[in-house]
Design a protein around this motif. Structure first.
Motif, PDB file in Angstrom:
ATOM      1  N   GLN A 195       0.831  -1.205   0.000  1.00  0.00           N
ATOM      2  CA  GLN A 195       0.000   0.000   0.000  1.00  0.00           C
ATOM      3  C   GLN A 195       0.869   1.259   0.000  1.00  0.00           C
ATOM      4  O   GLN A 195       0.411   2.334   0.374  1.00  0.00           O
ATOM      5  CB  GLN A 195      -0.877   0.021   1.267  1.00  0.00           C
ATOM      6  N   ALA A 196       2.121   1.089  -0.383  1.00  0.00           N
ATOM      7  CA  ALA A 196       3.073   2.191  -0.185  1.00  0.00           C
ATOM      8  C   ALA A 196       3.260   3.095  -1.395  1.00  0.00           C
ATOM      9  O   ALA A 196       3.836   4.178  -1.262  1.00  0.00           O
ATOM     10  CB  ALA A 196       4.423   1.618   0.252  1.00  0.00           C
ATOM     11  N   ARG A 197       2.807   2.673  -2.583  1.00  0.00           N
ATOM     12  CA  ARG A 197       2.955   3.569  -3.747  1.00  0.00           C
ATOM     13  C   ARG A 197       2.108   4.821  -3.541  1.00  0.00           C
ATOM     14  O   ARG A 197       1.068   4.790  -2.879  1.00  0.00           O
ATOM     15  CB  ARG A 197       2.506   2.867  -5.043  1.00  0.00           C
ATOM     16  N   MET A 198       2.502   5.901  -4.162  1.00  0.00           N
ATOM     17  CA  MET A 198       1.800   7.171  -3.933  1.00  0.00           C
ATOM     18  C   MET A 198       0.354   7.134  -4.434  1.00  0.00           C
ATOM     19  O   MET A 198      -0.485   7.906  -3.982  1.00  0.00           O
ATOM     20  CB  MET A 198       2.571   8.323  -4.580  1.00  0.00           C
ATOM     21  N   LYS A 199       0.041   6.217  -5.353  1.00  0.00           N
ATOM     22  CA  LYS A 199      -1.346   6.154  -5.846  1.00  0.00           C
ATOM     23  C   LYS A 199      -2.319   5.897  -4.697  1.00  0.00           C
ATOM     24  O   LYS A 199      -3.436   6.430  -4.697  1.00  0.00           O
ATOM     25  CB  LYS A 199      -1.489   5.071  -6.926  1.00  0.00           C
ATOM     26  N   TYR A 200      -1.887   5.098  -3.693  1.00  0.00           N
ATOM     27  CA  TYR A 200      -2.791   4.809  -2.568  1.00  0.00           C
ATOM     28  C   TYR A 200      -2.956   6.043  -1.685  1.00  0.00           C
ATOM     29  O   TYR A 200      -4.048   6.309  -1.192  1.00  0.00           O
ATOM     30  CB  TYR A 200      -2.279   3.610  -1.768  1.00  0.00           C
ATOM     31  N   LEU A 201      -1.885   6.791  -1.521  1.00  0.00           N
ATOM     32  CA  LEU A 201      -1.980   8.022  -0.725  1.00  0.00           C
ATOM     33  C   LEU A 201      -2.931   9.008  -1.416  1.00  0.00           C
ATOM     34  O   LEU A 201      -3.817   9.589  -0.776  1.00  0.00           O
ATOM     35  CB  LEU A 201      -0.588   8.638  -0.556  1.00  0.00           C
ATOM     36  N   VAL A 202      -2.742   9.188  -2.725  1.00  0.00           N
ATOM     37  CA  VAL A 202      -3.593  10.133  -3.472  1.00  0.00           C
ATOM     38  C   VAL A 202      -5.054   9.692  -3.378  1.00  0.00           C
ATOM     39  O   VAL A 202      -5.946  10.504  -3.101  1.00  0.00           O
ATOM     40  CB  VAL A 202      -3.132  10.218  -4.952  1.00  0.00           C
ATOM     41  N   ASN A 203      -5.288   8.414  -3.544  1.00  0.00           N
ATOM     42  CA  ASN A 203      -6.680   7.945  -3.509  1.00  0.00           C
ATOM     43  C   ASN A 203      -7.258   7.953  -2.107  1.00  0.00           C
ATOM     44  O   ASN A 203      -8.430   8.262  -1.917  1.00  0.00           O
ATOM     45  CB  ASN A 203      -6.795   6.552  -4.136  1.00  0.00           C
ATOM     46  N   ASN A 204      -6.451   7.620  -1.116  1.00  0.00           N
ATOM     47  CA  ASN A 204      -6.974   7.605   0.260  1.00  0.00           C
ATOM     48  C   ASN A 204      -7.252   9.010   0.762  1.00  0.00           C
ATOM     49  O   ASN A 204      -8.273   9.255   1.410  1.00  0.00           O
ATOM     50  CB  ASN A 204      -5.998   6.885   1.205  1.00  0.00           C
ATOM     51  N   LEU A 205      -6.352   9.939   0.456  1.00  0.00           N
ATOM     52  CA  LEU A 205      -6.586  11.327   0.894  1.00  0.00           C
ATOM     53  C   LEU A 205      -7.659  12.003   0.038  1.00  0.00           C
ATOM     54  O   LEU A 205      -8.400  12.851   0.505  1.00  0.00           O
ATOM     55  CB  LEU A 205      -5.298  12.150   0.746  1.00  0.00           C
ATOM     56  N   GLY A 206      -7.710  11.629  -1.239  1.00  0.00           N
ATOM     57  CA  GLY A 206      -8.525  12.365  -2.222  1.00  0.00           C
ATOM     58  C   GLY A 206      -7.617  13.427  -2.837  1.00  0.00           C
ATOM     59  O   GLY A 206      -6.731  13.975  -2.167  1.00  0.00           O
ATOM     60  N   ILE A 207      -7.841  13.714  -4.122  1.00  0.00           N
ATOM     61  CA  ILE A 207      -6.925  14.619  -4.821  1.00  0.00           C
ATOM     62  C   ILE A 207      -6.949  16.030  -4.216  1.00  0.00           C
ATOM     63  O   ILE A 207      -5.913  16.703  -4.162  1.00  0.00           O
ATOM     64  CB  ILE A 207      -7.190  14.617  -6.357  1.00  0.00           C
ATOM     65  N   GLU A 208      -8.105  16.472  -3.696  1.00  0.00           N
ATOM     66  CA  GLU A 208      -8.142  17.841  -3.136  1.00  0.00           C
ATOM     67  C   GLU A 208      -7.232  17.937  -1.907  1.00  0.00           C
ATOM     68  O   GLU A 208      -6.452  18.865  -1.765  1.00  0.00           O
ATOM     69  CB  GLU A 208      -9.580  18.247  -2.743  1.00  0.00           C
ATOM     70  N   LYS A 209      -7.393  16.989  -1.003  1.00  0.00           N
ATOM     71  CA  LYS A 209      -6.562  16.982   0.221  1.00  0.00           C
ATOM     72  C   LYS A 209      -5.088  16.842  -0.153  1.00  0.00           C
ATOM     73  O   LYS A 209      -4.217  17.492   0.449  1.00  0.00           O
ATOM     74  CB  LYS A 209      -6.946  15.786   1.107  1.00  0.00           C
ATOM     75  N   PHE A 210      -4.809  15.984  -1.124  1.00  0.00           N
ATOM     76  CA  PHE A 210      -3.425  15.786  -1.549  1.00  0.00           C
ATOM     77  C   PHE A 210      -2.875  17.110  -2.089  1.00  0.00           C
ATOM     78  O   PHE A 210      -1.752  17.506  -1.767  1.00  0.00           O
ATOM     79  CB  PHE A 210      -3.346  14.689  -2.623  1.00  0.00           C
ATOM     80  N   ARG A 211      -3.701  17.791  -2.889  1.00  0.00           N
ATOM     81  CA  ARG A 211      -3.275  19.082  -3.450  1.00  0.00           C
ATOM     82  C   ARG A 211      -2.980  20.087  -2.328  1.00  0.00           C
ATOM     83  O   ARG A 211      -1.994  20.809  -2.361  1.00  0.00           O
ATOM     84  CB  ARG A 211      -4.379  19.621  -4.361  1.00  0.00           C
ATOM     85  N   GLU A 212      -3.843  20.089  -1.297  1.00  0.00           N
ATOM     86  CA  GLU A 212      -3.620  20.990  -0.147  1.00  0.00           C
ATOM     87  C   GLU A 212      -2.274  20.704   0.510  1.00  0.00           C
ATOM     88  O   GLU A 212      -1.536  21.614   0.867  1.00  0.00           O
ATOM     89  CB  GLU A 212      -4.709  20.770   0.917  1.00  0.00           C
TER      90      GLU A 212
END
Ligand code: SF4
Length: 573
Positions: A306-323
């Motif tokens: 679960q360590a690739r950044m795709k999981y972080l982007v999807n778990n946070l949501g793109i808006e939160k990730f952008r923030e």
């Protein structure tokens, strides 16, 4: 009072943490008599560009007395080549090294790098040093850092666009390069001068990665809207160039793409990168750094699946990730420009470079440079490079471009191909030009079945079927891998084939050669020998009902899995 919860970390995180900036016990193990590295060293070696492998064809081999020979260990060495841009000298150095230390072949990778295979442990240092002597590096070609930065390799000279993308690839590669001196201590400095032991170790600052580097590998690619030849949506960061008045004014950033899947783990999936924002040229390094740091600090370090950044982007949501990225950047991001990928070019064949010279793309099937029978690719490429000293580019479809060719030399160069049994791009079908595979068996330890060794014959079968149906001129992309890790990006082409069991594949349809849509699973556990016959009714359906200029992948996407399965007489799954 309860103590604050300490986040759990995977075994590999602990290994990196205690490794003295990726040294571990590699230096000691290089000096011992064993023919293999320990498991921990194998993990750290990846950061230096090498995977230990064993030839799985030889696993069952026996000694004359009937006992098993044991595993035949060797190393794969990957060279990082930003944008695939190399000199003739560097290309020739890889060809020399494969003969001197490897299995006599070089592989052009799907990320525009080189791979040597079959380098035994005792030759690893000399081979890596040889690559370094040619002013290329294997540092960060693999491992939990930013790997090779891809960029459109076309060497057009009539505007600044292509050089700008190449320069940006190089700048990003340099900016995100690990600063550890372990690489030089282990591979470049001689034993007397190296500082690999505990007492002499002096850490250097890793301003971007910190002590434990990234949670997982990280990939970047740069392309133009009309030519997504590096598949930007499959990258952790994809950069799409925005061109005005024949100049790149900045890039749309896309984040969180990634191909690897573990079928037994339902939490894993392939993902396409999502739009993050528009970034002007002078901010690209800063925004890329901010994205990397967000992944460094918030990526999953407990579970590597679960360590690739795709999981972080999807778990946070793109808006939160952008923030988060804005926070690290210290300012807001601009909304992405409204632009789409519209094309793909494999850059094969002859092209006018724009400065009176030509460039010439030569398709290398599955990237494997070797001499076999009458097909003497290695000798042919060597002859061209030695005779003309052309700069070269490695493409994302595992092929090569020769640059700066005098038009007067065109016939002589074509003759070299003919003399060595090689074909020009216009003598190959589009399905062969747009196919690619990962290496898989016998050397990849993760492969469950064949890929590179079976794809050429499978493409021949496809060619025959397409000809039978009058579809031989269609551009259909076929990506094949020997396991679901997806090194040859099998989840995005018209036809994706992913090894599921020995001799059996999951068949993906509905992607396209533009690489901007994920394919769906059409059928599973398809025996290699039945792939063509299972596709045959679908090609017939395509021929009957396709719309003008509709590609096979677009057709499959429009019709959907159930309609296709019904047509083929399969029960909907
Ligand atoms: Fe190996 Fe799987 Fe990658 Fe192919 S996709 S090279 S089999 S890990």
């Amino acid at each position: 009072m309860t103590s604050p919860e300490v986040p759990k970390r995977s075994k590999l995180e602990l290994l990196k943490d205690g490794s003295r900036q990726l040294r571990g016990t590699i230096a000691e193990e290089l000096l011992n008599d064993s023919d293999e590295f320990t498991g921990d060293s194998c993990q750290l070696l990846k950061h230096h560009g090498s995977y230990q492998q064993d030839d799985r064809d030889l696993r069952k081999a026996k000694n004359p007395d009937g006992t098993r020979k044991g595993k035949a260990f060797s190393c794969m060495i990957r060279t990082r080549v930003p944008g695939g841009k190399v000199t003739a000298e560097q290309f020739l150095a890889e060809l020399d090294l494969c003969d001197q230390y490897g299995d006599g072949t070089v592989r052009l990778t799907t990320r525009q790098g080189f791979q040597l295979h079959g380098v035994i442990k005792g030759n690893l240092k000399a081979a890596i040093k040889g690559i370094n002597d040619s002013k290329l590096t294997t540092l960060a070609a693999c491992g939990d850092v930013n790997r090779n930065v891809m960029a459109c390799p076309a060497p057009y000279k009539n505007n600044a666009i292509f050089d700008s993308m190449q320069d940006m690839a190089y700048a990003l590669a340099e900016h995100l390069k690990p600063k550890t001196t372990s690489y030089f201590d282990l591979w470049i400095t001689d034993e007397a001068g190296n500082k690999t032991n505990e007492a002499e170790f002096q850490p250097v600052e890793e301003p971007i990665y910190g002590k434990v580097y990234l949670p997982r590998k990280f990939k970047i690619g740069i392309a133009l809207p009309e030519d997504n030849c590096v598949d930007i949506y499959t990258q952790d960061i994809g950069l799409l160039a925005i061109v005005e008045n024949e100049e790149i004014i900045g890039y749309n950033f896309y984040v969180g793409g990634g191909m690897g899947v573990t079928p037994s783990n339902k939490k894993t999936y392939a993902a396409l990168a999502k739009p993050l924002g528009f970034v002007e040229n002078d901010q690209v390094l800063a925004v890329a750094e901010a994205v990397v740091k967000v992944q460094r600090d918030f990526g999953n370090r407990e579970d590597r699946k679960q360590a690739r950044m795709k999981y972080l982007v999807n778990n946070l949501g793109i808006e939160k990730f952008r923030e988060k990225v804005s926070e690290y950047l210290g300012g807001p991001l601009i909304a992405p420009r409204d632009i789409e990928v519209t094309g793909i070019d494999d850059h094969m064949g002859w092209h006018d470079q724009g400065d009176g010279k030509l460039f010439f793309g030569v398709n290398i099937e599955n990237g494997r440079i070797k001499d076999e029978g009458d097909l003497r690719i290695k000798t042919g490429l060597r002859k061209i490079l030695e005779t003309y000293q052309f700069d070269a580019r490695i493409t994302a479809k595992q092929s090569v471009i020769f640059c700066d060719i005098d038009p007067a030399d065109r016939d002589a160069i074509e003759q070299i191909l003919v003399d060595h049994g090689m074909k020009k791009a216009d003598e190959l079908t589009l399905i062969r030009r747009f196919s690619m595979s990962c290496p898989a068996l016998p050397m990849c330890g993760l492969s469950v079945t064949e890929s590179e060794r079976v794809l050429p014959d499978l493409i021949t079968e496809f060619e025959e079927e397409l000809t039978r149906q009058g579809l031989q001129g269609e551009r259909i992309s076929v990506n094949m891998t020997g396991c679901p890790n997806g090194c040859a990006r099998p989840y995005i082409p018209d036809i994706g084939l992913v090894g599921k069991a020995v001799g059996k594949y999951t068949l993906f349809l509905g992607g396209n050669s533009l690489g901007n849509r994920l394919a769906f699973i059409y059928d599973d556990m398809v025996p290699l020998g039945e792939i063509t016959s299972r596709l045959s009714p679908l090609l017939e359906y395509y021929k009957e009902e396709r719309q003008t200029d509709e590609s096979f992948g677009d057709f499959c996407h429009r019709k959907g899995k159930e309609s296709l399965q019904e047509k083929a007489g399969l029960t909907a799954k």
